[in-house]
Design a protein around this motif. Structure first.
Motif, PDB file in Angstrom:
ATOM      1  N   MET A   1      46.154   3.748 -37.654  1.00  0.00           N
ATOM      2  CA  MET A   1      45.114   4.665 -37.212  1.00  0.00           C
ATOM      3  C   MET A   1      45.196   4.764 -35.695  1.00  0.00           C
ATOM      4  SD  MET A   1      40.952   4.295 -37.602  1.00  0.00           S
ATOM      5  CE  MET A   1      41.136   3.584 -39.195  1.00  0.00           C
ATOM      6  N   SER A   2      45.351   5.964 -35.205  1.00  0.00           N
ATOM      7  CA  SER A   2      45.453   6.150 -33.754  1.00  0.00           C
ATOM      8  C   SER A   2      44.067   6.233 -33.116  1.00  0.00           C
ATOM      9  CB  SER A   2      46.251   7.418 -33.442  1.00  0.00           C
ATOM     10  OG  SER A   2      45.618   8.550 -34.006  1.00  0.00           O
ATOM     11  N   ARG A   3      44.040   5.966 -31.830  1.00  0.00           N
ATOM     12  CA  ARG A   3      42.797   6.006 -31.056  1.00  0.00           C
ATOM     13  C   ARG A   3      42.248   7.440 -31.079  1.00  0.00           C
ATOM     14  NH1 ARG A   3      40.671   2.552 -27.477  1.00  0.00           N
ATOM     15  NH2 ARG A   3      42.495   1.209 -27.644  1.00  0.00           N
ATOM     16  N   PRO A   4      40.942   7.610 -31.243  1.00  0.00           N
ATOM     17  CA  PRO A   4      40.386   8.961 -31.275  1.00  0.00           C
ATOM     18  C   PRO A   4      40.434   9.644 -29.906  1.00  0.00           C
ATOM     19  CG  PRO A   4      38.623   7.348 -31.309  1.00  0.00           C
ATOM     20  CD  PRO A   4      39.915   6.587 -31.417  1.00  0.00           C
ATOM     21  N   LYS A   5      40.519  10.955 -29.957  1.00  0.00           N
ATOM     22  CA  LYS A   5      40.477  11.752 -28.725  1.00  0.00           C
ATOM     23  C   LYS A   5      39.012  11.900 -28.296  1.00  0.00           C
ATOM     24  CE  LYS A   5      44.460  14.386 -30.318  1.00  0.00           C
ATOM     25  NZ  LYS A   5      44.489  14.141 -31.751  1.00  0.00           N
ATOM     26  N   SER A   6      38.791  12.203 -27.046  1.00  0.00           N
ATOM     27  CA  SER A   6      37.427  12.263 -26.504  1.00  0.00           C
ATOM     28  C   SER A   6      36.564  13.350 -27.150  1.00  0.00           C
ATOM     29  CB  SER A   6      37.454  12.446 -24.994  1.00  0.00           C
ATOM     30  OG  SER A   6      38.077  13.670 -24.670  1.00  0.00           O
ATOM     31  N   ASN A   7      37.172  14.337 -27.787  1.00  0.00           N
ATOM     32  CA  ASN A   7      36.381  15.386 -28.441  1.00  0.00           C
ATOM     33  C   ASN A   7      35.967  15.008 -29.864  1.00  0.00           C
ATOM     34  OD1 ASN A   7      38.945  15.595 -29.564  1.00  0.00           O
ATOM     35  ND2 ASN A   7      38.906  17.831 -29.656  1.00  0.00           N
ATOM     36  N   GLU A   8      36.302  13.770 -30.294  1.00  0.00           N
ATOM     37  CA  GLU A   8      35.987  13.322 -31.647  1.00  0.00           C
ATOM     38  C   GLU A   8      34.709  12.502 -31.730  1.00  0.00           C
ATOM     39  OE1 GLU A   8      39.218  11.615 -33.995  1.00  0.00           O
ATOM     40  OE2 GLU A   8      40.631  12.414 -32.513  1.00  0.00           O
ATOM     41  N   TYR A   9      33.987  12.373 -30.638  1.00  0.00           N
ATOM     42  CA  TYR A   9      32.772  11.561 -30.648  1.00  0.00           C
ATOM     43  C   TYR A   9      31.870  11.952 -29.485  1.00  0.00           C
ATOM     44  CZ  TYR A   9      35.641   9.013 -27.249  1.00  0.00           C
ATOM     45  OH  TYR A   9      36.440   8.698 -26.191  1.00  0.00           O
ATOM     46  N   ASN A  10      30.622  11.587 -29.615  1.00  0.00           N
ATOM     47  CA  ASN A  10      29.635  11.812 -28.563  1.00  0.00           C
ATOM     48  C   ASN A  10      30.017  10.962 -27.348  1.00  0.00           C
ATOM     49  OD1 ASN A  10      27.100  11.320 -27.026  1.00  0.00           O
ATOM     50  ND2 ASN A  10      26.197  12.568 -28.643  1.00  0.00           N
ATOM     51  N   PRO A  11      29.956  11.531 -26.144  1.00  0.00           N
ATOM     52  CA  PRO A  11      30.314  10.762 -24.940  1.00  0.00           C
ATOM     53  C   PRO A  11      29.541   9.452 -24.789  1.00  0.00           C
ATOM     54  CG  PRO A  11      30.043  13.082 -24.401  1.00  0.00           C
ATOM     55  CD  PRO A  11      29.603  12.912 -25.836  1.00  0.00           C
ATOM     56  N   HIS A  12      28.394   9.353 -25.434  1.00  0.00           N
ATOM     57  CA  HIS A  12      27.599   8.120 -25.419  1.00  0.00           C
ATOM     58  C   HIS A  12      28.429   6.918 -25.880  1.00  0.00           C
ATOM     59  CE1 HIS A  12      24.237   5.372 -26.234  1.00  0.00           C
ATOM     60  NE2 HIS A  12      24.732   5.220 -27.437  1.00  0.00           N
ATOM     61  N   PHE A  13      29.410   7.153 -26.760  1.00  0.00           N
ATOM     62  CA  PHE A  13      30.206   6.074 -27.351  1.00  0.00           C
ATOM     63  C   PHE A  13      31.509   5.782 -26.615  1.00  0.00           C
ATOM     64  CE2 PHE A  13      27.809   7.828 -31.061  1.00  0.00           C
ATOM     65  CZ  PHE A  13      26.993   6.727 -31.271  1.00  0.00           C
ATOM     66  N   LYS A  14      31.766   6.482 -25.538  1.00  0.00           N
ATOM     67  CA  LYS A  14      33.032   6.320 -24.811  1.00  0.00           C
ATOM     68  C   LYS A  14      33.267   4.867 -24.379  1.00  0.00           C
ATOM     69  CE  LYS A  14      35.665   7.945 -20.868  1.00  0.00           C
ATOM     70  NZ  LYS A  14      35.715   8.804 -19.704  1.00  0.00           N
ATOM     71  N   GLY A  15      32.244   4.212 -23.873  1.00  0.00           N
ATOM     72  CA  GLY A  15      32.373   2.830 -23.415  1.00  0.00           C
ATOM     73  C   GLY A  15      32.777   1.879 -24.526  1.00  0.00           C
ATOM     74  N   TYR A  16      32.224   2.074 -25.714  1.00  0.00           N
ATOM     75  CA  TYR A  16      32.579   1.217 -26.845  1.00  0.00           C
ATOM     76  C   TYR A  16      34.046   1.407 -27.220  1.00  0.00           C
ATOM     77  CZ  TYR A  16      27.503   0.713 -27.708  1.00  0.00           C
ATOM     78  OH  TYR A  16      26.170   0.457 -27.595  1.00  0.00           O
ATOM     79  N   ILE A  17      34.458   2.652 -27.350  1.00  0.00           N
ATOM     80  CA  ILE A  17      35.835   2.935 -27.748  1.00  0.00           C
ATOM     81  C   ILE A  17      36.807   2.407 -26.702  1.00  0.00           C
ATOM     82  CG2 ILE A  17      37.494   4.812 -28.143  1.00  0.00           C
ATOM     83  CD1 ILE A  17      35.153   6.275 -29.600  1.00  0.00           C
ATOM     84  N   GLY A  18      36.425   2.494 -25.428  1.00  0.00           N
ATOM     85  CA  GLY A  18      37.272   1.993 -24.352  1.00  0.00           C
ATOM     86  C   GLY A  18      37.481   0.487 -24.390  1.00  0.00           C
ATOM     87  N   LEU A  19      36.594  -0.245 -25.019  1.00  0.00           N
ATOM     88  CA  LEU A  19      36.722  -1.704 -25.113  1.00  0.00           C
ATOM     89  C   LEU A  19      37.729  -2.151 -26.176  1.00  0.00           C
ATOM     90  CD1 LEU A  19      32.965  -2.805 -24.901  1.00  0.00           C
ATOM     91  CD2 LEU A  19      34.728  -3.062 -23.130  1.00  0.00           C
TER      92      LEU A  19
END
Length: 169
Positions: free
Chosen positions: A1-19
């Motif tokens: 499973m590849s990392r999601p692109k930034s348009n696949e989620y609410n920006p609120h979750f960017k920090g979590y995905i970045g971890l």
């Protein structure tokens, strides 16, 4: 499973995905399961009820929050993966925690629940195709994919473990 692109989620979750580190996400989630169980089992009963400030959750409540959040995220993941186009709402994490009464439970009881929920998450992910993981639904009024939600689950846990290490221990 590849990392999601930034348009696949609410920006609120960017920090979590970045971890979330690079690697196979299901392996990361399996490793988290083992590491988190060991981590929480090493915490004393007294420490598990510690709050680092007035109005903050205890370690038991943080673990309970991880369980509740993963359950909710998995529902969202399942709904989108099955083609449900209904907008999926937010939830009030403080109300959930207040009504869960995690502090009345033994830490071991919450860990059993955590383990059960994580196994269910892994089982669900194991049975989804790559195409299904890229389907789009709506979470918090934003286009969201099951793949993004899976990464949010992993990152959310990493976020809270970091807070526990920094502020509680």
């Amino acid at each position: 499973m590849s990392r999601p692109k930034s348009n696949e989620y609410n920006p609120h979750f960017k920090g979590y995905i970045g971890l979330v580190p690079d690697g196979h996400l299901q392996n990361i989630l399996r490793n988290q399961l083992e590491e988190s169980i060991s981590f929480f089992k090493a915490i004393s009963k007294e420490k598990s009820e510690y709050r680092y400030a007035e109005g903050k959750w205890s370690i038991k409540e943080v673990l309970g929050h991880l369980v509740d959040t993963e359950r909710i995220m998995c529902y969202r993941l399942l709904a989108i993966a099955r083609g449900d186009q209904s907008p999926l709402p937010s939830f009030d994490e403080n109300a959930y925690n207040e009504n869960a009464n995690f502090n009345r439970l033994e830490l071991e009881q919450i860990l059993i629940e955590y383990e059960t929920v994580r196994h269910a998450t892994l089982s669900l992910l194991a049975n989804l195709s790559d195409e299904t993981l890229e389907l789009e639904g709506t979470v918090l009024n934003h286009p969201t994919t099951p793949r993004a939600i899976a990464y949010i689950i992993a990152g959310h846990e990493l976020h809270h473990l970091k807070i526990i290490n920094e502020r509680y221990l």
